[in-house]
Design a protein around this motif. Structure first.
Motif, mmCIF file in Angstrom:
data_model
loop_
_atom_site.group_PDB
_atom_site.id
_atom_site.type_symbol
_atom_site.label_atom_id
_atom_site.label_comp_id
_atom_site.label_asym_id
_atom_site.label_seq_id
_atom_site.Cartn_x
_atom_site.Cartn_y
_atom_site.Cartn_z
ATOM 1 N N LEU A 1 0.818 -1.185 0.099
ATOM 2 C CA LEU A 1 -0.014 -0.187 0.173
ATOM 3 C C LEU A 1 0.378 1.298 0.081
ATOM 4 N N THR A 2 0.374 2.500 -0.198
ATOM 5 C CA THR A 2 1.796 3.535 -0.887
ATOM 6 C C THR A 2 0.839 4.132 0.092
ATOM 7 N N THR A 3 1.563 5.478 0.823
ATOM 8 C CA THR A 3 1.378 6.559 1.372
ATOM 9 C C THR A 3 0.141 7.360 0.833
ATOM 10 N N ALA A 4 0.012 7.496 -0.702
ATOM 11 C CA ALA A 4 -1.339 7.975 -1.438
ATOM 12 C C ALA A 4 -2.625 6.681 -0.108
ATOM 13 N N GLY A 5 -1.926 5.805 -1.182
ATOM 14 C CA GLY A 5 -2.907 4.790 -0.756
ATOM 15 C C GLY A 5 -3.969 4.642 0.772
ATOM 16 N N LEU A 6 -2.835 5.106 1.769
ATOM 17 C CA LEU A 6 -2.704 4.819 2.958
ATOM 18 C C LEU A 6 -4.018 5.944 3.536
ATOM 19 N N ALA A 7 -3.655 6.947 3.266
ATOM 20 C CA ALA A 7 -4.271 8.700 3.267
ATOM 21 C C ALA A 7 -5.575 8.567 2.234
ATOM 22 N N ALA A 8 -5.901 7.309 1.591
ATOM 23 C CA ALA A 8 -6.921 7.542 0.843
ATOM 24 C C ALA A 8 -7.834 6.523 1.995
ATOM 25 N N ILE A 9 -7.490 5.391 2.802
ATOM 26 C CA ILE A 9 -8.345 5.037 2.891
ATOM 27 C C ILE A 9 -8.655 5.410 4.632
ATOM 28 N N SER B 1 6.769 4.694 -1.374
ATOM 29 C CA SER B 1 7.044 6.282 -1.292
ATOM 30 C C SER B 1 6.799 6.179 -3.334
ATOM 31 N N ASP B 2 6.662 4.698 -3.291
ATOM 32 C CA ASP B 2 6.117 4.256 -5.303
ATOM 33 C C ASP B 2 5.284 5.738 -5.647
ATOM 34 N N THR B 3 5.694 5.894 -6.743
ATOM 35 C CA THR B 3 4.348 6.820 -7.225
ATOM 36 C C THR B 3 3.489 6.324 -8.627
ATOM 37 N N ASN B 4 4.267 5.366 -9.182
ATOM 38 C CA ASN B 4 4.148 4.829 -10.803
ATOM 39 C C ASN B 4 4.236 3.344 -10.611
ATOM 40 N N ILE B 5 4.068 1.986 -11.860
ATOM 41 C CA ILE B 5 4.929 1.392 -11.390
ATOM 42 C C ILE B 5 5.826 0.962 -12.510
ATOM 43 N N ARG B 6 6.930 0.672 -12.219
ATOM 44 C CA ARG B 6 8.557 0.556 -12.219
ATOM 45 C C ARG B 6 8.803 0.590 -14.443
ATOM 46 N N VAL C 1 -7.854 -9.071 -25.212
ATOM 47 C CA VAL C 1 -6.766 -8.103 -25.312
ATOM 48 C C VAL C 1 -5.604 -8.106 -26.035
ATOM 49 N N GLY C 2 -5.435 -9.230 -26.372
ATOM 50 C CA GLY C 2 -3.729 -9.615 -26.989
ATOM 51 C C GLY C 2 -2.665 -10.279 -25.892
ATOM 52 N N THR C 3 -1.720 -10.756 -26.230
ATOM 53 C CA THR C 3 -1.058 -11.309 -25.689
ATOM 54 C C THR C 3 0.010 -10.362 -25.211
ATOM 55 N N PHE C 4 0.258 -10.777 -23.718
ATOM 56 C CA PHE C 4 1.447 -9.930 -23.214
ATOM 57 C C PHE C 4 1.933 -10.525 -21.945
ATOM 58 N N THR C 5 3.140 -10.006 -21.427
ATOM 59 C CA THR C 5 2.876 -10.657 -20.360
ATOM 60 C C THR C 5 3.547 -9.077 -19.187
ATOM 61 N N PHE C 6 3.334 -9.468 -17.981
ATOM 62 C CA PHE C 6 3.893 -8.698 -16.977
ATOM 63 C C PHE C 6 3.878 -8.972 -15.311
ATOM 64 N N GLY C 7 4.525 -7.906 -14.589
ATOM 65 C CA GLY C 7 5.350 -8.858 -13.758
ATOM 66 C C GLY C 7 4.763 -7.996 -12.508
ATOM 67 N N GLU C 8 4.036 -7.053 -13.070
ATOM 68 C CA GLU C 8 3.415 -5.839 -12.039
ATOM 69 C C GLU C 8 2.234 -5.675 -12.237
ATOM 70 N N ILE C 9 1.675 -5.192 -11.062
ATOM 71 C CA ILE C 9 0.124 -4.218 -10.738
ATOM 72 C C ILE C 9 0.108 -3.300 -10.490
ATOM 73 N N GLY C 10 -0.188 -2.149 -10.926
ATOM 74 C CA GLY C 10 -0.822 -0.871 -10.065
ATOM 75 C C GLY C 10 -2.350 -0.371 -10.103
ATOM 76 N N LEU C 11 -3.135 0.092 -8.918
ATOM 77 C CA LEU C 11 -4.115 0.336 -9.020
ATOM 78 C C LEU C 11 -3.629 1.847 -8.483
ATOM 79 N N PHE C 12 -4.966 2.160 -8.920
ATOM 80 C CA PHE C 12 -4.334 3.962 -8.792
ATOM 81 C C PHE C 12 -5.783 4.583 -8.846
ATOM 82 N N VAL D 1 -3.114 8.423 -9.141
ATOM 83 C CA VAL D 1 -2.252 8.520 -7.952
ATOM 84 C C VAL D 1 -1.906 6.451 -7.543
ATOM 85 N N LEU D 2 -0.665 6.381 -7.620
ATOM 86 C CA LEU D 2 -0.546 5.183 -7.087
ATOM 87 C C LEU D 2 -1.752 4.783 -5.758
ATOM 88 N N PHE D 3 -2.179 3.666 -5.683
ATOM 89 C CA PHE D 3 -2.753 3.172 -4.101
ATOM 90 C C PHE D 3 -1.650 2.599 -3.565
#
Length: 91
Positions: A5-13, A38-43, A73-84, A89-91
């Motif tokens: 949970l990001t700092t911004a996400g905690l504040a939203a909760i 403190s992350d603000t986006n996916i890396r 949606v097509g074929t792709f791989t991913f290793g991270e998920i960001g909820l906004f 604002v990254l949650f």
């Protein structure tokens, strides 16, 4: 995959009485890292994005959000998920 949970996400909760409204999600290419509050986006490079389902109350302090990826949606791989939050604002 570690979820943080990001700092911004905690504040939203802390400032919301019900489920937090999530506006978007991003799937990214980065793998093998530990997210920090403190992350603000996916890396990595964004490979797909969309809008999650509305939060559903499971218990008084547990909400469930859904992300559905249809085969079209097509074929792709991913290793991270960001909820906004609204405003990208990254949650």
């Amino acid at each position: 995959m570690q979820v943080t949970l990001t700092t911004a996400g905690l504040a939203a909760i802390q400032s919301t009485a019900g489920p937090v409204v999530l506006a978007a999600y991003k799937l990214g290419s980065q793998v093998n890292y530990n997210p920090i509050p403190s992350d603000t986006n996916i890396r990595g490079t964004q490979v797909y994005s969309g809008a999650p389902g509305a939060g559903v109350t499971v218990t008084a302090n547990l909400y469930r959000y859904s992300i559905v990826l249809e085969p079209a949606v097509g074929t792709f791989t991913f290793g991270e998920i960001g909820l906004f939050l609204p405003g990208n604002v990254l949650f």
